[in-house]
Design an enzyme around this catalytic site. Structure first.
Site, short mmCIF file in Angstrom:
data_model
loop_
_atom_site.label_atom_id
_atom_site.label_comp_id
_atom_site.label_asym_id
_atom_site.label_seq_id
_atom_site.Cartn_x
_atom_site.Cartn_y
_atom_site.Cartn_z
N ALA A 228 19.71 -1.65 -6.09
CA ALA A 228 20.01 -2.68 -7.07
C ALA A 228 18.78 -3.18 -7.81
CB ALA A 228 20.71 -3.85 -6.39
N CYS B 252 -6.61 8.17 -7.81
CA CYS B 252 -7.65 7.15 -7.90
C CYS B 252 -7.12 5.76 -7.61
CB CYS B 252 -8.27 7.15 -9.30
SG CYS B 252 -8.83 8.75 -9.87
#
Length: 465
Positions: free
Chosen positions: A195, A320
């Site tokens: 949801a 990263c």
């Protein structure tokens, strides 16, 4: 502050807020009880189930509510595999499924089952024929997302469902990213969703299991939710989830067209405004609100922090930005550039002015990050090497994270003559994606990789221009 990460969690829809507050007063009782308050709660639960089933495209008695989308996936995978254990123990998934599907696959493999991964192309889509070919003897279940959560590419669910039906294999569809935009087409057998992806409250998932699908719920169960999601229902959240799903569906056509136009603007303008960028994902068969691009020579974590400082909330699949030091499994499966990866997913109501300001801010942010990392000027066109230049060079980037190995490669590619090679030593997993991607973007030849004597991998690049 513009919030551009709806693919992670969409802001709570106003209808969800209204339904949640109302049902806190009316739906607090146990819907399994026969007294007045329990009957009132049961009416709310039944109405929510009818509304959600209508949006999904299934019968109300085929749908149950779960504590999350992840729980829906796990229950769906384990229940379908257990129900079809006489058919075999083979599970087929795409290589870019959500981590909840892949984690369930890992558990299945650890218990002695077999898992087959179907690869994707550079757009992130599976080939329906290749998926059909993977449905070998003993296949108990197949899983295919409706649309990818990282790059937005839509999958050929209808074609794959038809292939699964032809060999009698049920197909579970993870529809978390797409259900708010419309029903999943095709003859799927099981479907899971969450949801908070469409603007409902967190902590509500749904699982639909078609009649006729062999299904055996795993773990302790009780009489609630057909035994497939034990425990007391969070009725206010369920009512809010169903009400918001109906509301966003009513707005989907108009809002989807509007957001698609804004995303098209981002897809077109980012490569024009920022050098050395790769926009990833299918440009046509995609979710209307999501676009992902990767920037060469950029530290993804720093880029996201700098965009946050400018007031923009975005996400990334770059290694990263993660503690695992590996790029996302989606980017890895696609074989695309991973460094400096940015996912922009626009929530409903996003203003065009916010998108324009993002496009104004992005070039300066990227340039600033590249400047701090020492990216060489004019890296797109290396100068001619001196007559006495060596025919090969070795760059030691061991122990250095992305994008440093690629930056070091760009610094020295002009120091070897055309036909010469540069070998980059790196132990960052992202280098396996980013160095070949750099070669494709810069017009250089990627020769290949091998184990490096010092550890890590040796990536060999030949200068061609």
């Amino acid at each position: 502050m513009p919030y551009f990460d709806a693919a992670s969690a969409a802001p709570l829809h106003p209808v969800a807020r209204q339904a949640l507050l109302a049902s806190l007063d009316e739906g607090w009782a146990d819907p399994a009880r026969l007294y007045r308050e329990g009957r009132r709660a049961r009416l709310l639960l039944d109405a929510a189930r009818e509304a959600a089933a209508e949006a999904v495209g299934c019968r109300a008695d085929e749908l149950v509510f779960t504590p999350s989308g992840t729980r829906a996936v796990h229950a769906g995978v384990s229940g379908a595999l257990a129900g079809r254990r006489r058919a075999g123990n083979r599970l087929v998934v795409s290589a870019v499924e959500h981590s909840s599907v892949l984690h369930a696959a890992e558990v299945h493999a650890a218990a002695g089952g077999t898992v087959a991964e179907v690869p994707v192309d550079r757009s992130g889509a599976v080939d329906a024929g290749a998926f059909a070919a993977a449905l070998g003897e003993g296949t108990a279940l197949a899983c295919l997302q409706s649309a990818n959560h990282e790059v937005g590419t839509e999958q050929p669910v209808a074609e794959v469902a038809e292939a699964c039906r032809g060999v009698g294999v049920p197909l579970l569809v993870d529809a978390a990213q797409s259900l708010g935009w419309g029903p999943v087409e095709g003859g799927w057998s099981l479907l899971a969703a969450s949801a908070h992806k469409w603007g409902g409250p967190a902590g509500v998932g749904l699982l639909a299991v078609r009649k006729g699908v062999r299904f055996a719920p795993q773990g302790p169960s009780d009489e609630r939710e057909s035994g497939r999601a034990p425990g007391f229902e969070n009725l206010p959240a369920i009512v809010a989830a169903a009400a918001s799903l109906r509301a966003v569906r009513a707005e989907a056509a108009a809002e989807g067209a509007r957001l698609r136009g804004l995303v098209d603007r981002i897809r077109a303008r980012v490569p024009e405004l920022v050098p050395d960028v790769e926009v990833v994902g299918d440009p046509v068969r995609r979710l209307p609100h999501l676009v992902t691009f990767s920037c060469l020579y950029v530290d993804g974590e720093t880029l996201l922090h700098e965009l946050d400082r400018e007031g923009f909330s975005v996400s990334s699949g770059s290694s990263c930005t993660s503690s695992t030091l590996t790029p996302s499994h989606v980017l890895r499966a696609m074989g695309v550039l991973s460094e400096g990866n940015v996912r922009v997913s626009l929530p409903a109501g996003t203003a065009a002015e916010d998108v324009d300001r993002f496009l104004d801010v992005l070039p300066g942010v990227v340039a600033g990050v590249r400047g701090r990392l020492g990216v060489p000027a004019g890296s797109a066109a290396p100068a001619a090497a001196p007559a006495d230049a060596p025919g090969s060079l070795v760059v030691d980037a061991l122990g250095r994270r992305c994008p440093i190995p690629v930056i070091e490669l760009a610094k020295v590619i002009g120091d070897v003559p055309v036909g010469g090679t540069v070998t980059v030593l790196a132990d960052d997993e992202a280098a396996r994606l980013d160095i070949p991607a750099w070669c494709a973007m810069r017009g250089q030849e990627y020769v290949g990789e091998e184990d490096a004597p010092e550890g890590g991998r040796a990536y060999v690049v030949r200068r061609t221009s």
